[in-house]
Enzyme design. Structure first.
Site, mmCIF file in Angstrom:
data_model
loop_
_atom_site.group_PDB
_atom_site.id
_atom_site.type_symbol
_atom_site.label_atom_id
_atom_site.label_comp_id
_atom_site.label_asym_id
_atom_site.label_seq_id
_atom_site.Cartn_x
_atom_site.Cartn_y
_atom_site.Cartn_z
ATOM 1 N N ARG A 112 -17.579 -17.299 28.336
ATOM 2 C CA ARG A 112 -18.771 -17.236 29.205
ATOM 3 C C ARG A 112 -18.724 -18.348 30.250
ATOM 4 O O ARG A 112 -18.944 -18.121 31.433
ATOM 5 C CB ARG A 112 -20.029 -17.391 28.357
ATOM 6 C CG ARG A 112 -20.283 -16.146 27.552
ATOM 7 C CD ARG A 112 -21.766 -16.051 27.165
ATOM 8 N NE ARG A 112 -21.934 -14.919 26.274
ATOM 9 C CZ ARG A 112 -22.458 -14.991 25.062
ATOM 10 N NH1 ARG A 112 -22.875 -16.136 24.585
ATOM 11 N NH2 ARG A 112 -22.571 -13.912 24.323
ATOM 12 N N ARG A 128 -3.833 -32.815 20.186
ATOM 13 C CA ARG A 128 -3.786 -31.877 19.054
ATOM 14 C C ARG A 128 -2.696 -32.275 18.058
ATOM 15 O O ARG A 128 -2.690 -31.813 16.911
ATOM 16 C CB ARG A 128 -3.513 -30.456 19.535
ATOM 17 C CG ARG A 128 -2.037 -30.123 19.716
ATOM 18 C CD ARG A 128 -1.841 -28.812 20.410
ATOM 19 N NE ARG A 128 -0.493 -28.289 20.264
ATOM 20 C CZ ARG A 128 0.585 -28.747 20.876
ATOM 21 N NH1 ARG A 128 0.487 -29.789 21.688
ATOM 22 N NH2 ARG A 128 1.753 -28.194 20.679
HETATM 23 C C1 LIG Z 1 3.569 -23.519 4.633
HETATM 24 C C2 LIG Z 1 3.844 -23.049 5.987
HETATM 25 C C3 LIG Z 1 4.400 -21.679 5.967
HETATM 26 C C4 LIG Z 1 4.835 -20.981 6.980
HETATM 27 C C5 LIG Z 1 4.948 -21.495 8.359
HETATM 28 C C6 LIG Z 1 6.298 -21.998 8.551
HETATM 29 C C7 LIG Z 1 6.618 -22.908 9.403
HETATM 30 C C8 LIG Z 1 5.693 -23.622 10.379
HETATM 31 C C9 LIG Z 1 5.706 -25.089 10.043
HETATM 32 O O1 LIG Z 1 4.952 -25.609 9.083
HETATM 33 C C10 LIG Z 1 4.575 -25.856 10.341
HETATM 34 C C11 LIG Z 1 4.849 -27.140 10.934
HETATM 35 C C12 LIG Z 1 4.530 -27.428 12.181
HETATM 36 C C13 LIG Z 1 4.885 -28.727 12.676
HETATM 37 C C14 LIG Z 1 4.913 -28.961 13.994
HETATM 38 C C15 LIG Z 1 5.336 -30.227 14.501
HETATM 39 C C16 LIG Z 1 5.438 -30.516 15.765
HETATM 40 C C17 LIG Z 1 5.207 -29.585 16.923
HETATM 41 C C18 LIG Z 1 6.394 -29.608 17.804
HETATM 42 C C19 LIG Z 1 6.364 -29.894 19.101
HETATM 43 C C20 LIG Z 1 5.166 -30.153 19.852
HETATM 44 C C21 LIG Z 1 5.488 -30.911 21.049
HETATM 45 C C22 LIG Z 1 4.477 -30.629 22.121
HETATM 46 O O2 LIG Z 1 3.975 -29.523 22.209
HETATM 47 O O3 LIG Z 1 4.170 -31.542 22.908
HETATM 48 N N1 LIG Z 2 1.396 -19.546 17.483
HETATM 49 C C1 LIG Z 2 2.301 -20.643 17.366
HETATM 50 C C2 LIG Z 2 3.645 -20.101 16.787
HETATM 51 C C3 LIG Z 2 4.646 -21.205 16.396
HETATM 52 C C4 LIG Z 2 4.030 -22.188 15.427
HETATM 53 O O1 LIG Z 2 3.387 -21.822 14.437
HETATM 54 N N2 LIG Z 2 4.194 -23.439 15.751
HETATM 55 C C5 LIG Z 2 3.575 -24.505 15.010
HETATM 56 C C6 LIG Z 2 4.156 -25.843 15.403
HETATM 57 S S1 LIG Z 2 5.804 -25.996 15.201
HETATM 58 C C7 LIG Z 2 2.121 -24.600 15.384
HETATM 59 O O2 LIG Z 2 1.302 -24.849 14.527
HETATM 60 N N3 LIG Z 2 1.863 -24.444 16.714
HETATM 61 C C8 LIG Z 2 0.580 -24.638 17.276
HETATM 62 C C9 LIG Z 2 0.593 -25.773 18.264
HETATM 63 O O3 LIG Z 2 1.676 -26.223 18.666
HETATM 64 O O4 LIG Z 2 -0.497 -26.235 18.625
HETATM 65 C C10 LIG Z 2 2.436 -21.302 18.747
HETATM 66 O O5 LIG Z 2 1.894 -20.768 19.700
HETATM 67 O O6 LIG Z 2 3.013 -22.366 18.855
#
Ligand SMILES: CC/C=C\C/C=C\C[C@@H]1O[C@H]1/C=C/C=C/C=C\C/C=C\CCC(=O)O
Ligand SMILES: N[C@@H](CCC(=O)N[C@@H](CS)C(=O)NCC(=O)O)C(=O)O
Length: 164
Positions: free
Chosen positions: A31, A104
């Protein structure tokens, strides 16, 4: 039987309310920035709120599954505590992402850690249940016997009192 899982149920309900809150935030951002469905792009402020809600929703079914598996097969107390922390981390993630992508990250790492702890304890709990059920092997009981044996061997022998 069901009542014993009331804490897990309460955490689940809290999670559903949190998801509802995120949805309402997207409705109000639509909105505010005049982004009408089915459009999903618009000003950066809108897209951050939109992506934050989508990402939280994507992980919600996984969260609910591991919360209950860990709570039923491993420990309700530990799973509920991790669950509450996870919901707090998701709220911080949502609020942080609404401000900037950088803000985030910390809650994202924390929420991922909690999810993996819940997954790890779920796997361990289910494995121990399999061993008990099919191999009649109670690993926890063996472990506690071993601990009490170790404890006994560490205690100094009691000295007999000289009755004078
Ligand atoms: C229990 C989880 C089961 C299934 C999901 C499988 C994998 C997803 C990983 O657990 C999630 C971890 C996410 C961690 C993310 C860390 C960092 C994000 C990377 C880059 C961000 C950099 C940026 O955007 O600036
Ligand atoms: N929907 C997710 C798919 C991939 C994913 O699950 N990435 C993880 C991090 S590695 C996540 O939590 N992403 C959300 C984020 O980066 O804010 C995305 O757009 O990044």
């Amino acid at each position: 039987m069901f009542e014993e899982t009331a804490v897990l149920a309460a955490v689940t309900i809290l999670g559903i309310l949190e998801q509802a809150h995120f949805c309402l935030q997207v409705i109000s951002a639509r909105r505010k920035f005049s982004v009408r469905p089915p459009a999903t792009s618009g000003p950066a402020e809108f897209e951050r709120v939109f992506r934050a809600q989508a990402n939280c929703s994507e992980y919600f079914p996984i969260f609910v599954a591991v919360l209950w598996l860990s709570g039923l097969f491993f420990s309700q107390g530990l799973a509920s505590a991790c669950g509450l922390l996870y919901l707090y981390a998701r709220l911080s993630y949502f609020r942080g992402y609404s401000r900037s992508p950088q803000q985030r990250l910390l809650p994202l790492y924390f929420s991922a850690l909690l999810l993996w702890i819940l997954l790890g304890t779920s796997c361990l709990g289910v494995l121990l249940a399999f061993l008990r059920l099919y191999l009649k092997l109670d690993v926890l009981e063996h472990f506690s016997c071993l601990l009490s044996l170790l404890k006994d061997s560490e205690e100094p022998p009691s000295v007999a009192q000289d009755p004078k």
